[in-house]
Motif scaffolding. Structure first.
Motif, mmCIF file in Angstrom:
data_model
loop_
_atom_site.group_PDB
_atom_site.id
_atom_site.type_symbol
_atom_site.label_atom_id
_atom_site.label_comp_id
_atom_site.label_asym_id
_atom_site.label_seq_id
_atom_site.Cartn_x
_atom_site.Cartn_y
_atom_site.Cartn_z
ATOM 1 N N HIS A 59 -2.896 -11.037 10.399
ATOM 2 C CA HIS A 59 -2.508 -10.079 10.788
ATOM 3 C C HIS A 59 -2.141 -9.804 12.059
ATOM 4 O O HIS A 59 -2.488 -10.891 12.903
ATOM 5 N N TRP A 68 -1.988 7.501 5.429
ATOM 6 C CA TRP A 68 -1.251 7.429 5.932
ATOM 7 C C TRP A 68 -0.496 8.850 5.920
ATOM 8 O O TRP A 68 0.833 9.185 6.140
ATOM 9 N N GLY A 106 -4.875 -2.963 3.152
ATOM 10 C CA GLY A 106 -3.410 -2.179 3.881
ATOM 11 C C GLY A 106 -4.501 -1.000 4.213
ATOM 12 O O GLY A 106 -6.461 -0.760 3.634
ATOM 13 N N ASN A 107 -4.129 0.200 5.174
ATOM 14 C CA ASN A 107 -5.327 0.854 5.500
ATOM 15 C C ASN A 107 -6.263 1.668 4.442
ATOM 16 O O ASN A 107 -7.175 2.564 4.514
ATOM 17 N N GLU A 139 0.871 -1.301 -0.576
ATOM 18 C CA GLU A 139 -0.517 -0.290 0.187
ATOM 19 C C GLU A 139 1.090 0.992 -0.101
ATOM 20 O O GLU A 139 2.180 1.002 0.009
ATOM 21 N N GLU A 184 -0.177 -9.946 6.559
ATOM 22 C CA GLU A 184 0.541 -8.896 7.703
ATOM 23 C C GLU A 184 0.902 -9.661 8.412
ATOM 24 O O GLU A 184 0.300 -9.818 9.085
ATOM 25 N N TRP A 199 5.747 4.370 9.072
ATOM 26 C CA TRP A 199 5.552 2.671 9.750
ATOM 27 C C TRP A 199 6.696 2.287 10.077
ATOM 28 O O TRP A 199 7.133 1.974 8.925
ATOM 29 N N ALA A 239 4.627 -6.849 5.906
ATOM 30 C CA ALA A 239 4.090 -5.517 6.097
ATOM 31 C C ALA A 239 4.837 -4.746 6.852
ATOM 32 O O ALA A 239 4.706 -5.310 7.960
ATOM 33 N N PRO A 240 4.510 -3.443 6.421
ATOM 34 C CA PRO A 240 5.200 -2.932 5.338
ATOM 35 C C PRO A 240 6.016 -3.880 4.149
ATOM 36 O O PRO A 240 7.327 -3.801 5.210
ATOM 37 N N ASN A 283 -10.674 -3.805 5.059
ATOM 38 C CA ASN A 283 -9.067 -4.276 5.552
ATOM 39 C C ASN A 283 -9.370 -5.152 6.928
ATOM 40 O O ASN A 283 -9.765 -3.726 7.153
ATOM 41 N N GLU A 284 -8.695 -5.408 7.751
ATOM 42 C CA GLU A 284 -8.820 -5.810 9.229
ATOM 43 C C GLU A 284 -10.391 -5.216 9.560
ATOM 44 O O GLU A 284 -10.732 -4.040 10.834
ATOM 45 N N TYR A 338 1.540 -8.819 14.236
ATOM 46 C CA TYR A 338 2.811 -7.597 13.917
ATOM 47 C C TYR A 338 2.915 -8.878 15.825
ATOM 48 O O TYR A 338 1.975 -8.009 16.540
#
Ligand code: AHR
Length: 686
Positions: free
Chosen positions: A411, A273, A241-242, A42, A440, A504, A493-494, A362-363, A413
């Protein structure tokens, strides 16, 4: 034994009893649809505009920071001129232009642009264009000039006749015969003051491209495409993505139909972003990128949920669903019989593209999206897409709501420990008839205090991947690959970050305008190794020891005839002895053992420094058919036997770099091999 010593050696029968004895069966695969390693992209960290989208000019259409409050910067005046934004002369969808008013009667005057934090001047040809309005009949000079030394590297004069009230389109090329010493260079566009007889001229859409990957017009930056190609990616999850969702209101989601066709018809939008997206990198460019790197598109679509928690009601959702169907028609529709297919053909892409996977949103489990997603949004999009495109696999952005035969996007993280202790077995514990992308994942913080072993979202993310984290991710990927019957693909990601604008912190590849300085992180290295050798089948492994500190998955590649094991060590107190047999592989067989290591757990890559060392050696199975070797702590390793059909299975078959699925399963299993003609997923593959 240290990291640098030769790790493989025969340690005899005594050693065997102390070793990790791994026995790989020759049949009983849990999956003939092995994990696809891919890319998630993204526009974040100026990874699109100012990044992989090769446009060199920042604020080319005077839209930044926002078209409603445009600024001239970073443009500066050249040779005695005043620059001002003009909002009265729109150029198609681009509302603003720059008015250049000479302050001298004679001489070259105009404007200069420093690029996206620099312009990389190399001995090559650049393609430029601009629009001009105002009375002018004379030469316009385009030049690449060093701001450090004043040296001109490339220059051309174009004879231009333009009139008041009309935009005139001008194209040109610039060829530099040498490389600049640094990226401190500008594009200058100047005209003869005396010939601007109305006293000023307007300019808009001032664009300059270097050569692009595969010479695509409006294409992609070569060095970054090459860094991605090194990962042998099978798919690209695009465009977020966002950044597909929009954060403030329903008007700044990724609205595909405003990202197609001529560049001047694309208004752009505020991205999620914190910066404006020109959307020069639009839907067609994303899909051509997939073609050029042989990746299957995993197309994410806006589904009526914004990051600020706004949700489109059930009663108002249909236009958004129709919009996705139009998008799919634009991509796949017949160029002569469908409305959007014909428009695509007009845009120069009569053959179109193919879509097999659509991610709905997304999410959607975050930001207030969950109730409406599970109540109606997912289902309404899914049934509409399936009704027209039964072959498409719809992917839920909330993996917790999927039923048997459906796919979800997971996802994660996290920290190295959490990837190893919890995430390695994550997909062991999901229902066997459900399917996933790990769309992600990344280690974003250290294990050590103050963060503890779980992600602390109140604390900053790491500014770079580090070796221990990349090992943790590899253990997760090995766990994911063990569950290749359930997990379709995985993507870090990213993916990309421009060092000058990072939103990020932890990213896979870092870059600036200097194409020679691109940094491949430790995670880039681990993915490259694991992705570069593909199974066609994952095979059962029996062992006399549980997982940890050695983590492993094994399989075979029936096209190369190679038997393969992928391994990682994490938290070992000593070198780990391994004795590995592949059922049916004879004593005396050669295998290629490749492992990567780094000086320490917190080693990370930065410009000019790459901590990762790759070591490869050929080892031979002993009289009992076992491959015997030690693996030091914190390494990722791939063992691949000499294939019946040549090579060692390590990068031996480039088909495995690609999706292969468009041509069926022959020549490379793909993420498509799990899709049946009804878009249902099946672990059996071809
Ligand atoms: O990868 C950065 C962001 O993390 C993505 O945009 C979003 O999907 C996730 O929360």
């Amino acid at each position: 034994m240290g990291f640098t010593k030769v790790a493989a050696f025969a340690f005899g029968l005594m050693g065997l009893s102390q070793a990790y004895n791994l026995n790989v069966a020759s049949s009983g695969s849990n999956s003939s649809s092995p994990l696809a390693y891919g890319v998630m992209f993204e526009d974040i960290n100026h990874s699109g505009d100012g990044g992989i989208y090769a446009e060199l000019i920042q604020n080319r259409a005077f839209q930044l920071p926002d078209p409603s409050t445009p600024e001239v910067a970073p443009w500066t005046a050249v040779g005695g001129a005043a620059l001002a934004i003009d909002t009265t002369l729109p150029l198609s969808a681009l509302p603003n232009s720059v008015k250049v008013t000479p302050s001298v009667k004679h001489g070259w005057v105009g404007l200069a642009n420093p690029g996206w934090w620099g312009i990389d001047v190399q001995p090559q040809t650049y393609s430029g264009e601009f629009y001009i309005e105002g009375t002018y009949n004379g030469p316009i000079k385009a030049a690449l000039v060093s701001s450090t030394t004043g040296q001109t590297f490339a220059s051309t004069k174009i004879q231009v006749t333009s009139k008041t009230g009309n935009w005139t389109h001008v194209t040109y090329t610039l060829t530099s015969k040498k490389a600049a010493e640094d990226i401190n260079n500008v594009l200058q566009l100047t005209f003869q003051s005396a010939q601007a007889t109305d006293g000023s001229l307007h300019f808009n859409f001032i664009s300059l491209f270097p050569p692009t990957y595969k010479n695509r017009a409006n294409g992609m930056r070569i060095d970054l495409m090459e860094a991605l190609a090194e990962l042998s990616p099978s798919f690209n999850r695009i465009p977020g993505g966002n950044n597909i969702e929009g954060d403030l209101a329903t008007d700044n989601f990724f609205n595909w139909s405003l990202t197609i066709g001529p560049q001047i018809d694309r208004p752009g939008r505020q991205g999620t972003w914190g910066y404006f997206n020109t959307e020069g990198l639009g839907l067609a460019e994303y899909l051509n990128w997939c073609v050029d790197l042989d990746m299957e598109p995993l197309l994410a679509v806006y589904d009526g949920h914004n990051l600020n928690g706004t949700v489109i009601s059930e009663a108002d959702l249909q236009p958004y669903i129709d919009d996705v169907l139009n998008e799919l028609e634009y991509i796949m529709g017949d160029p002569t019989t469908t409305y959007w297919g014909a428009i695509r053909a007009q845009h120069g892409f009569p053959e179109g593209w193919n879509i097999n996977y659509v991610e709905i949103g997304n999410e959607d489990y975050l930001s207030g999206g969950q109730p409406s997603y599970s109540a109606y949004r997912y289902q309404m999009f899914e049934s509409a897409i399936k009704a027209q495109y039964p072959h498409i696999v719809t992917v839920s952005s909330d993996p917790s709501i999927i039923d048997a035969g459906q796919a979800g996007d997971y996802h994660i993280y996290s920290t190295p420990d959490e990837f190893v202790l919890t995430e390695f077995s994550h997909f062991d514990n999901v229902p066997s008839d459900t399917y996933y992308f790990a769309g992600e994942y990344a280690t974003v913080q250290y294990n050590k205090p103050p963060f503890g072993s779980s992600t602390n979202w109140s604390a900053p993310l790491n500014s770079h991947p580090f070796w221990e984290g990349s090992i943790g991710e590899s253990v997760f990927l090995i766990g994911t690959e063990r569950n290749g019957d359930k997990v379709i693909g995985a993507s870090y990601a990213p993916t990309l970050a421009n060092n000058n604008s990072i939103q990020w912190g932890t990213d896979m590849i870092y870059f600036t305008a200097d194409t020679s300085g691109t940094v491949r992180s430790t995670s880039h290295h681990t993915i490259k190794l694991l992705s570069g050798t593909r199974f066609t089948e994952t095979l059962p492994v029996t062992s006399d020891t549980g997982f940890g500190p050695l983590y492993y998955v094994a399989g075979q590649n029936t096209d190369t005839g190679s038997s393969i094991a992928k391994m990682a060590t994490y938290n070992a107190t000593d070198d780990v002895p391994v004795a590995l047999t592949f059922e049916g592989v004879a004593p005396g067989t050669k295998a290629n053992l490749t492992w990567i290591s780094a000086p320490g757990p917190f080693s990370y890559a930065y410009e000019g420094y790459d901590p990762v060392t790759t070591t490869t050696e050929i080892i031979t199975s002993n009289s009992a058919g076992a491959f015997e070797f030690f693996l030091p702590n914190y390494v990722v390793a791939v063992l691949a036997t000499e294939g019946t059909y040549g090579g060692y299975g390590v990068g031996a078959n480039t088909n495995y770099a690609g999706f292969g699925g468009y041509s069926g399963c022959k020549g490379g299993k793909s993420i498509q091999s799990q899709v049946t003609s009804t878009g249902k997923l099946s672990g059996n593959g071809c």
